[in-house]
Design a protein around this motif. Structure first.
Motif, short mmCIF file in Angstrom:
data_model
loop_
_atom_site.label_atom_id
_atom_site.label_comp_id
_atom_site.label_asym_id
_atom_site.label_seq_id
_atom_site.Cartn_x
_atom_site.Cartn_y
_atom_site.Cartn_z
N TYR A 39 0.88 -1.17 0.00
CA TYR A 39 0.00 0.00 0.00
C TYR A 39 0.91 1.21 0.00
O TYR A 39 2.06 1.15 0.47
CB TYR A 39 -0.96 0.00 1.20
CG TYR A 39 -0.32 0.16 2.56
CD1 TYR A 39 -0.38 1.38 3.24
CD2 TYR A 39 0.31 -0.90 3.20
CE1 TYR A 39 0.18 1.53 4.50
CE2 TYR A 39 0.88 -0.76 4.44
CZ TYR A 39 0.81 0.47 5.10
OH TYR A 39 1.38 0.61 6.35
N SER A 46 -5.11 1.59 -2.94
CA SER A 46 -4.57 0.63 -1.97
C SER A 46 -4.95 1.01 -0.54
O SER A 46 -5.21 0.15 0.30
CB SER A 46 -3.05 0.54 -2.10
OG SER A 46 -2.40 1.73 -1.66
N TRP A 68 0.13 -6.90 4.06
CA TRP A 68 0.37 -5.57 3.50
C TRP A 68 1.76 -5.06 3.88
O TRP A 68 2.20 -5.24 5.01
CB TRP A 68 -0.66 -4.58 4.02
CG TRP A 68 -2.07 -4.83 3.58
CD1 TRP A 68 -3.05 -5.50 4.24
CD2 TRP A 68 -2.65 -4.39 2.35
NE1 TRP A 68 -4.21 -5.50 3.52
CE2 TRP A 68 -4.00 -4.82 2.34
CE3 TRP A 68 -2.18 -3.65 1.25
CZ2 TRP A 68 -4.87 -4.54 1.29
CZ3 TRP A 68 -3.05 -3.38 0.20
CH2 TRP A 68 -4.37 -3.83 0.22
N TYR A 239 -9.61 -3.99 -6.69
CA TYR A 239 -9.10 -2.68 -7.11
C TYR A 239 -10.16 -1.91 -7.89
O TYR A 239 -10.30 -0.68 -7.75
CB TYR A 239 -7.82 -2.83 -7.93
CG TYR A 239 -6.57 -2.47 -7.15
CD1 TYR A 239 -6.08 -1.17 -7.15
CD2 TYR A 239 -5.91 -3.42 -6.37
CE1 TYR A 239 -4.96 -0.82 -6.43
CE2 TYR A 239 -4.79 -3.09 -5.64
CZ TYR A 239 -4.31 -1.78 -5.67
OH TYR A 239 -3.21 -1.44 -4.93
#
Length: 330
Positions: A39, A46, A68, A239
Motif C-alpha cells: 500500500y 490501496s 500488507w 481494485y
C-alpha cells in the motif's frame, strides 16, 4: 524384439514426461497461502482497500491470508517485487520499465491511476525561475522513481543532463524536508508530500508537465501471475471496486488518505480531486505510447545497459489483455 523394445521405451518415456509435468500443473492449481502486496500514499486505491478490509473479506472463505507492506516510493515497491518480498506492488510506469529492463521479472495488468503526482519545486523565496537556472544546483530526488526520471526529462528540455546538476539522492519525505530546510535548491516532489509542501511551506512549483508523469502501474511478479491467475483477477476486481468507490466518494477517500499519510484534508483533496484521474484502468495503447515516448531518457542517461531493447521491455511489461474481464465500465 528391437521394435517392441523401442515401443516400450517410448511409452515409458512418455509416462515419465507426464509424471514430471504433474508438479507444475499441481502448483498452478494450488491456491497461495497468502497474498503479499503493498500500500502506498501515491496509490489511493490501496489505502481504501486496506482500510475497508476488502481483500481480507474476498479471500477469507478460501483461507488465504493478506499481508500488507508499505512502499515509500516506486523504488521500494520494485525492490520488494524483485526480492520476492511481495507479489503485487504499485509504481510509476517508467520506473517499472527501468526496473524490468534491469532484470525485475514483473508484468503490469492494471493501471491504478493517471496522476500528476510529480513536479519540480523550489523554496517560496528562491531566485530560481527557470529550468536553465538549475545548472550547478543541488536537487533532491529519489532514484528509481517517477520524480527522478521526471527531473532528468525536464533537464533535457533545456539541454541539461544529470551531470549538469548535483543530484542529492533522498527518499521522498527526506527530499521534502531538505527543500524546506534549505539544504537543497530544488526537489522533484511526489504527492501527497508535494502538495503538503506547497500548501504548508509555500514551496513553489517551478516546472510542471503532465505528459512527463507516467501512469500508476500495478505490477505483479511474473511467476505469481502464472501460478495464480485467478487470485490475481480477484485482486484486480477489488481494485476496481475501490476505483469506483473513490470516484463516487472523493471526499471520503481524501479523508482516508489524509489520515494514512498524516496530511491535511486540503492536501489530500488537492491530490485526489485536482491531480488524479481514475478513469483509465485498462492497460492499452496509450500507456505503451507514453512509455515509448519517455524511454529514450533511460538510454541517454545510461540508466540501462547500452543496446537494451527498451521498446521490447515495454511490450513485455504492459499486459493489455489480462484485466479486461474484471474492469467495470463507466
Amino acid at each position: 524384439m528391437k521394435r517392441r523394445t523401442l515401443i516400450q521405451w517410448a511409452a515409458g518415456s512418455s509416462a515419465l514426461a507426464t509424471v514430471s509435468a504433474l508438479p507444475s500443473l499441481a502448483q498452478a492449481a494450488e491456491a497461495p497461502k497468502d497474498i503479499r502486496l503493498d500500500y502506498a500514499y501515491y496509490n489511493p486505491s490501496s489505502l481504501v482497500i486496506r482500510r475497508f478490509g476488502w481483500l481480507e473479506e474476498e479471500f477469507k472463505k478460501d483461507g488465504i491470508g493478506v499481508n500488507w507492506v508499505l512502499s515509500a516510493g516506486s523504488n521500494r515497491a520494485l525492490e520488494y517485487l524483485n526480492g520476492n518480498s511481495i507479489d503485487i506492488g504499485s509504481s510509476a510506469g517508467l520506473a517499472a520499465v527501468l526496473s524490468k529492463a534491469n532484470g525485475n521479472p514483473i508484468r503490469t495488468p492494471y493501471i491504478f491511476s493517471r496522476p500528476e503526482w510529480t513536479a519540480l519545486l523550489v523554496p517560496k523565496n528562491s531566485p530560481i525561475q527557470t529550468l536553465a537556472d538549475l545548472k550547478g544546483k543541488k536537487i533532491a530526488a529519489t532514484k528509481g522513481t517517477d520524480p527522478y526520471l521526471f527531473l532528468l526529462r525536464a533537464l533535457h528540455t533545456v539541454g541539461l543532463k544529470r551531470s549538469d546538476i548535483e543530484h542529492v539522492s533522498l527518499q521522498h519525505a527526506d527530499g521534502k524536508a531538505a527543500l524546506e530546510q534549505g539544504r537543497v535548491d530544488a526537489w522533484a516532489g511526489l504527492d501527497p508530500l508535494m502538495a503538503a509542501s506547497e500548501l504548508g511551506a509555500g514551496s513553489r512549483l517551478l516546472y510542471r508537465n503532465v505528459a512527463f508523469n507516467t501512469y500508476g502501474f500495478l505490477n505483479v511478479r511474473e511467476d505469481f501471475l502464472q501460478r495464480h491467475p485467478n487470485e490475481v483477477r480477484r485482486v484486480l476486481a477489488v481494485y476496481e471496486r475501490a476505483r469506483q468507490w473513490i470516484q463516487g466518494n472523493t471526499r471520503a477517500a481524501a479523508q482516508i488518505l489524509s489520515e494514512e499519510a498524516k496530511v491535511s484534508l486540503e492536501v489530500a483533496l488537492l491530490q485526489l480531486k485536482v491531480r488524479t484521474d481514475f478513469t483509465q484502468p485498462q492497460p492499452g495503447t496509450q500507456h505503451i505510447q507514453a512509455l515509448q515516448a519517455a524511454s529514450p531518457i533511460l538510454l541517454d542517461e545510461a540508466l540501462v545497459r547500452p543496446g537494451t531493447n527498451v521498446q521490447k521491455v515495454i511490450t513485455d511489461l504492459v499486459d493489455t489483455q489480462f484485466a479486461q474481464s474484471v474492469i467495470r465500465r463507466g
